[in-house]
Scaffold this motif. Structure first.
Motif, PDB file in Angstrom:
ATOM      1  N   GLN A 137       2.714 -24.482 -71.948  1.00 30.15           N
ATOM      2  CA  GLN A 137       1.254 -25.336 -72.063  1.00 30.15           C
ATOM      3  C   GLN A 137       2.263 -26.259 -72.566  1.00 30.15           C
ATOM      4  O   GLN A 137       2.783 -26.577 -73.493  1.00 30.15           O
ATOM      5  N   ASP A 166       1.110 -29.473 -74.585  1.00 32.48           N
ATOM      6  CA  ASP A 166       0.996 -29.909 -75.947  1.00 32.48           C
ATOM      7  C   ASP A 166       1.333 -31.096 -75.650  1.00 32.48           C
ATOM      8  O   ASP A 166       0.548 -31.732 -77.095  1.00 32.48           O
ATOM      9  N   TYR A 176       2.050 -27.430 -84.766  1.00 28.14           N
ATOM     10  CA  TYR A 176       3.795 -28.646 -84.962  1.00 28.14           C
ATOM     11  C   TYR A 176       3.112 -29.767 -86.117  1.00 28.14           C
ATOM     12  O   TYR A 176       2.933 -30.005 -86.569  1.00 28.14           O
ATOM     13  N   LYS A 225      -2.414 -25.337 -83.081  1.00 36.17           N
ATOM     14  CA  LYS A 225      -3.336 -26.217 -81.253  1.00 36.17           C
ATOM     15  C   LYS A 225      -4.076 -24.543 -81.637  1.00 36.17           C
ATOM     16  O   LYS A 225      -3.634 -23.433 -81.828  1.00 36.17           O
ATOM     17  N   ASN A 246      -6.744 -26.943 -74.116  1.00 38.65           N
ATOM     18  CA  ASN A 246      -6.820 -26.828 -74.711  1.00 38.65           C
ATOM     19  C   ASN A 246      -6.934 -27.152 -76.192  1.00 38.65           C
ATOM     20  O   ASN A 246      -6.536 -28.699 -76.524  1.00 38.65           O
ATOM     21  N   GLN A 306      -6.995 -28.619 -80.089  1.00 41.94           N
ATOM     22  CA  GLN A 306      -5.767 -29.231 -81.519  1.00 41.94           C
ATOM     23  C   GLN A 306      -6.463 -29.685 -82.640  1.00 41.94           C
ATOM     24  O   GLN A 306      -7.819 -30.753 -82.174  1.00 41.94           O
TER      25      GLN A 306
END
Length: 232
Positions: A10, A12, A176, A203, A211, A213
């Motif tokens: 993925q 990010d 992250y 995430k 996706n 965040q």
């Protein structure tokens, strides 16, 4: 050896050599330090910023639309800020490093003077990304901001920003973090100041066809010439 990025993983958006396709809406608050001597009645800026980025092979294009409120002149209503478009090209990508050149054009589109710079600005930039052992990324960058058109009543812009972007590898892959200290050299006004931003994010996983965040990004200004104390 440093393993190369997994192209199936993925994306990010943390690796500057792997531009991600995204639509992003952020809210930003900045505590301002207006120039001395100006008749100001407020000291903050608030912005809703919409960004969309589309990768095109080794290139990408990003559009940015800010809707802002800056109360330094007593009007705290929201209006359109300066629109921008950014083109990015990635090259020289290996297992240990990669390079990025980009060019951003900022248009003088603000609906009120305090919501923008009053100038058209060209922003060429260069990034050299190092892929370190353990999955860490260090990506120093330099961007030069140069105005070339706009209102004659507004100050010209001639700045160099040297940025030291760092991404640590956290144990929990759902979280992250990035550390982003940057030195601004204002050649037009013979000033310089440091800003440091720390991004901490989570995430959320698949949502809305992509996706999700959630992140927070506090920033701090350092030095007598800084234009803001802090931001969030």
């Amino acid at each position: 050896d440093v393993p190369p990025p997994d192209p199936t993983a993925q994306n990010d958006g943390l690796d500057p050599t792997r531009p991600a396709r995204f639509a992003k809406l952020t809210f930003e608050h900045v505590d301002l330090l207006p120039p001395a001597g100006l008749p100001v009645v407020g000291d903050s800026a608030n912005s809703f910023i919409f960004e969309f980025q589309q990768p095109l092979g080794s290139n990408s294009v990003k559009l940015k639309v800010p809707v802002s409120s800056v109360d330094v002149l007593g009007d705290s209503s929201y209006g359109l800020g300066d629109l921008s478009a950014k083109f990015t090209h990635v090259f020289g990508l290996t297992r240990t490093h990669g390079m990025v050149v980009n060019f951003e054009l900022v248009a003088d589109t603000a609906s009120r003077a305090e919501l923008g710079g009053g100038k058209w600005v060209a922003k060429p930039g260069f990034i050299y990304a190092f892929f370190l052992k353990g999955g860490y990324i260090l990506a120093p960058a330099a961007v030069h901001n140069l105005s070339f058109a706009g209102s004659d009543n507004r100050l010209d812009i001639n700045q160099t920003v040297v940025d030291f972007y760092f991404v640590p590898k956290l144990r929990n892959p759902a979280f992250y973090m990035t550390l982003d200290p940057a030195l601004t050299l204002d050649w037009e006004n013979s000033k310089q100041f440091l800003t440091t931003a720390l991004t901490v994010g989570y995430k959320l996983g698949p949502m809305l066809g992509g996706n999700g965040q959630l992140f927070v990004k506090p920033s701090f200004g350092v030095g007598a010439d800084r234009v803001s104390d802090w931001g969030l």
